[in-house]
Design a protein around this motif. Structure first.
Motif, PDB file in Angstrom:
ATOM      1  N   HIS A 192      61.590  33.485  60.309  1.00 45.60           N
ATOM      2  CA  HIS A 192      61.532  32.120  60.816  1.00 45.60           C
ATOM      3  C   HIS A 192      61.388  32.183  62.330  1.00 45.60           C
ATOM      4  CE1 HIS A 192      62.827  30.891  56.850  1.00 45.60           C
ATOM      5  NE2 HIS A 192      62.540  29.634  57.189  1.00 45.60           N
ATOM      6  N   THR A 221      56.583  18.901  52.330  1.00 44.17           N
ATOM      7  CA  THR A 221      57.226  19.016  53.641  1.00 44.17           C
ATOM      8  C   THR A 221      56.754  17.910  54.572  1.00 44.17           C
ATOM      9  OG1 THR A 221      57.326  21.412  53.330  1.00 44.17           O
ATOM     10  CG2 THR A 221      57.653  20.582  55.554  1.00 44.17           C
ATOM     11  N   GLY A 236      59.129  27.416  61.474  1.00 39.49           N
ATOM     12  CA  GLY A 236      58.565  27.833  60.199  1.00 39.49           C
ATOM     13  C   GLY A 236      58.467  29.345  60.140  1.00 39.49           C
ATOM     14  N   LYS A 237      57.584  29.810  59.295  1.00 43.18           N
ATOM     15  CA  LYS A 237      57.412  31.256  59.139  1.00 43.18           C
ATOM     16  C   LYS A 237      55.940  31.608  59.295  1.00 43.18           C
ATOM     17  CE  LYS A 237      57.124  30.983  54.073  1.00 43.18           C
ATOM     18  NZ  LYS A 237      57.690  31.460  52.806  1.00 43.18           N
ATOM     19  N   GLU A 281      57.969  24.047  58.725  1.00 45.16           N
ATOM     20  CA  GLU A 281      58.991  23.402  57.897  1.00 45.16           C
ATOM     21  C   GLU A 281      59.611  22.213  58.594  1.00 45.16           C
ATOM     22  OE1 GLU A 281      61.713  26.470  56.942  1.00 45.16           O
ATOM     23  OE2 GLU A 281      60.326  27.569  55.635  1.00 45.16           O
ATOM     24  N   THR A 282      59.794  22.262  59.895  1.00 46.40           N
ATOM     25  CA  THR A 282      60.300  21.132  60.673  1.00 46.40           C
ATOM     26  C   THR A 282      59.453  21.001  61.921  1.00 46.40           C
ATOM     27  OG1 THR A 282      61.905  22.496  61.883  1.00 46.40           O
ATOM     28  CG2 THR A 282      62.667  21.433  59.853  1.00 46.40           C
ATOM     29  N   ILE A 290      51.059  22.411  57.108  1.00 44.88           N
ATOM     30  CA  ILE A 290      52.259  21.746  56.594  1.00 44.88           C
ATOM     31  C   ILE A 290      51.958  21.341  55.167  1.00 44.88           C
ATOM     32  CG2 ILE A 290      53.918  19.873  56.894  1.00 44.88           C
ATOM     33  CD1 ILE A 290      53.112  19.675  59.798  1.00 44.88           C
ATOM     34  N   TRP A 291      52.758  21.844  54.222  1.00 45.45           N
ATOM     35  CA  TRP A 291      52.525  21.509  52.825  1.00 45.45           C
ATOM     36  C   TRP A 291      52.862  20.045  52.573  1.00 45.45           C
ATOM     37  CZ3 TRP A 291      49.441  25.042  52.072  1.00 45.45           C
ATOM     38  CH2 TRP A 291      49.706  26.381  52.279  1.00 45.45           C
TER      39      TRP A 291
END
Length: 524
Positions: free
Chosen positions: A48, A86, A104-105, A120-121, A82-83
């Motif tokens: 991350h 999410t 995120g990663k 993720e954010t 970004i999925w």
């Protein structure tokens, strides 16, 4: 002791790396195996990460719901994705040119031999960027008219039900209930929501829409006023009340809405869309209901003033009535003149009544005399005489009319017989004339017809289609012909031959023998 090998000189910075000799023991890898090995290496090394950069190439969600863009700074660019699920949970949505901190990663995409960050954010990079985002959103919503003063609705003076949208476990709801109880106890409906976090905006918007969806007079009473409240906090804590979904729900609320977010110095976008902004949740409760004790005292004061005004009005009217009583004369004196006028009117009425009775009696006697002369029996006898005379005249008229009709019928019958005779003779003359004309025309037809010409020795030549042939040039060799004489027809076949000599000149009015327009070829 073995000597250590001498160190080779360090390569220059510009020298290319020495090639690695591929020995026969180095395993062969496919492209997919190498790409997957690189993917695992990158993901293991960078689990991350938090990356700060400016959003670029953002075009909104893809048709699949996923979002693709890039993060850049002054020297490098990083692909980002970004999925869908999410993206739906993100509090801050991506915008072109916005500087953000993405968490995120790092992963690779073997299809393009590139690496990317799976976010993720997402949060603005610093308070300045967040304020810029809020200012841009505020201007855009204001341009749509959501903050116009004409949209504001007045609060009810004394609502029967107060709806509160807040957290049920915080101090805010206790402060509101305590203030309502102190000022004027009202029925309170609480819609519990989260006042910060990712789901805050969606829950607050759903609560406002849910209160507005309650039917009036239903099992759950519909609030007369709404309070959206939250205690103080940082800009990030209050960011849920700056979301566009909350602002639009507040602007579309049919129930008057009071916003009480944070402390007096805190400002959120829902404050602009609400019908009234309160500095604190306690202030919102104070603006929704009046003070009951003050209303009771004010009502008592108004009641005392009304009673005092009534007494003063009665005293003034009583004094005015006494003054008028002293000016007016006694009642018996006021009635003397009207009583005298009534007596005189009664005398005039009796004399007029006697005169009217005498006049009606005289008119009745005249009418009875006239009726005696025109009794029903006399009128019936005169009418019977007139009826008898009319009956006799009618019988005479009918007899004369019958005789006249008979004479007219006989005359018409004679005229009709005469007309029929004339018509028969005229019709016979016309038939005779038409028959004579037809006979003349038939004789002329026989005289001028080609049968007479055939009888003088001429013949008609026709081809297989029964078309008349006038020249020898129209006849093809070997053609089948039909020759008509005066006594019948015969078949023939044309043969080639010498052209006949030109015909001798004929006298005027006589056609050459053997044809109408020229010679024929050899027929046999």
């Amino acid at each position: 002791m073995a000597k250590r090998p001498a160190k080779s000189p360090a390569p220059e910075a510009d020298d290319p790396p020495a090639p690695i000799a591929a020995g026969p023991n180095v395993p062969e890898l496919s492209v997919s195996e190498l790409a997957n090995a690189l993917k695992r290496t990158v993901e293991d090394r960078f689990g991350h990460v938090r990356v700060r950069g400016e959003i670029t190439n953002y075009r909104g969600p893809h048709s699949s719901g996923h979002v693709y863009f890039s993060l850049k700074d002054q020297n490098a660019r990083l692909d980002a994705v970004i999925w869908k699920m999410t993206f739906l949970r993100l509090r801050v949505k991506p915008q072109e040119g916005l500087e953000v901190v993405a968490t995120g990663k790092i992963s690779t995409f073997p299809g393009k031999s590139s690496y990317q960050i799976v976010i993720e954010t997402l949060e603005p990079a610093g308070a300045g960027a967040l304020m810029a985002l809020l200012d841009e959103r505020r201007k855009r919503l204001a341009a749509e008219g959501l903050f116009d003063a004409e949209r504001k609705k007045p609060l009810p003076f004394l609502p029967a039900v107060v709806g509160v949208v807040t957290s049920p476990t915080g101090a805010v709801i206790r402060d509101i209930l305590h203030r309502l109880l102190d000022r004027f106890p009202r029925r309170v409906l609480v819609w519990p929501v989260r006042v910060q976090g990712e789901t805050c905006a969606a829950e607050v918007a759903a609560a406002i829409e849910g209160f507005n969806a309650l039917p009036p007079g239903g099992p759950i009473p519909r609030p007369d006023v709404l309070i959206v409240a939250r205690g103080g906090g940082s800009l990030e804590d209050l960011f849920g009340f700056n979301e566009e979904i909350v602002v639009r729900a507040a602007a579309a609320s049919a129930i008057p809405l009071v916003s009480a977010i944070g402390h007096e110095t805190d400002t959120t976008l829902i404050d602009f869309a609400a019908d009234l902004r309160a500095p604190t949740p306690t202030g919102a409760a104070e603006k929704c209901v009046p003070v009951r004790a003050e209303l009771v005292e004010q009502t008592a004061t108004l009641a005392r003033r009304l009673a005092s005004a009534e007494r003063r009005l009665l005293d003034a009217n009583r004094r005015h009535l006494l003054s008028l009583q002293r000016v007016l004369p006694a009642g018996t004196q006021l009635l003397l003149a009207p009583a005298q006028r009534a007596d005189r009117a009664g005398e005039r009425l009796r004399s007029a009544l006697h005169r009217a009775i005498d006049g009606k009696r005289l008119a009745l006697s005249r009418v009875s005399h006239v009726l005696a002369r025109h009794s029903p029996q006399a009128e019936l006898a005169r009418a019977s005489e007139r009826l008898k005379g009319l009956h006799a005249r009618l019988r005479q008229g009918l007899a004369a009319r019958r005789s006249l009709a008979i004479r007219e019928a006989e005359s018409a019958h004679r005229r009709l017989d005469h007309a029929e005779q004339r018509l028969r003779s005229a019709f016979q003359r016309i038939i005779d004339e038409k028959r004579a004309r037809a006979e003349r025309l038939d004789q002329l037809r026989k005289t001028l017809g080609y049968e007479q010409v055939l009888a003088r020795g001429f013949a008609l030549v026709r081809d297989e289609g029964d078309a008349l042939l006038r020249r020898s040039a129209d006849v093809a060799p070997g053609a089948r012909l039909t020759i008509q004489f005066a006594d019948g027809k015969i078949g023939a076949r044309a043969e080639t031959g010498d052209a006949p000599p030109p015909p001798a000149p004929a006298s005027k009015g006589r056609r050459p023998k053997g044809g109408s327009d020229g010679g024929q070829g050899s027929l046999f």
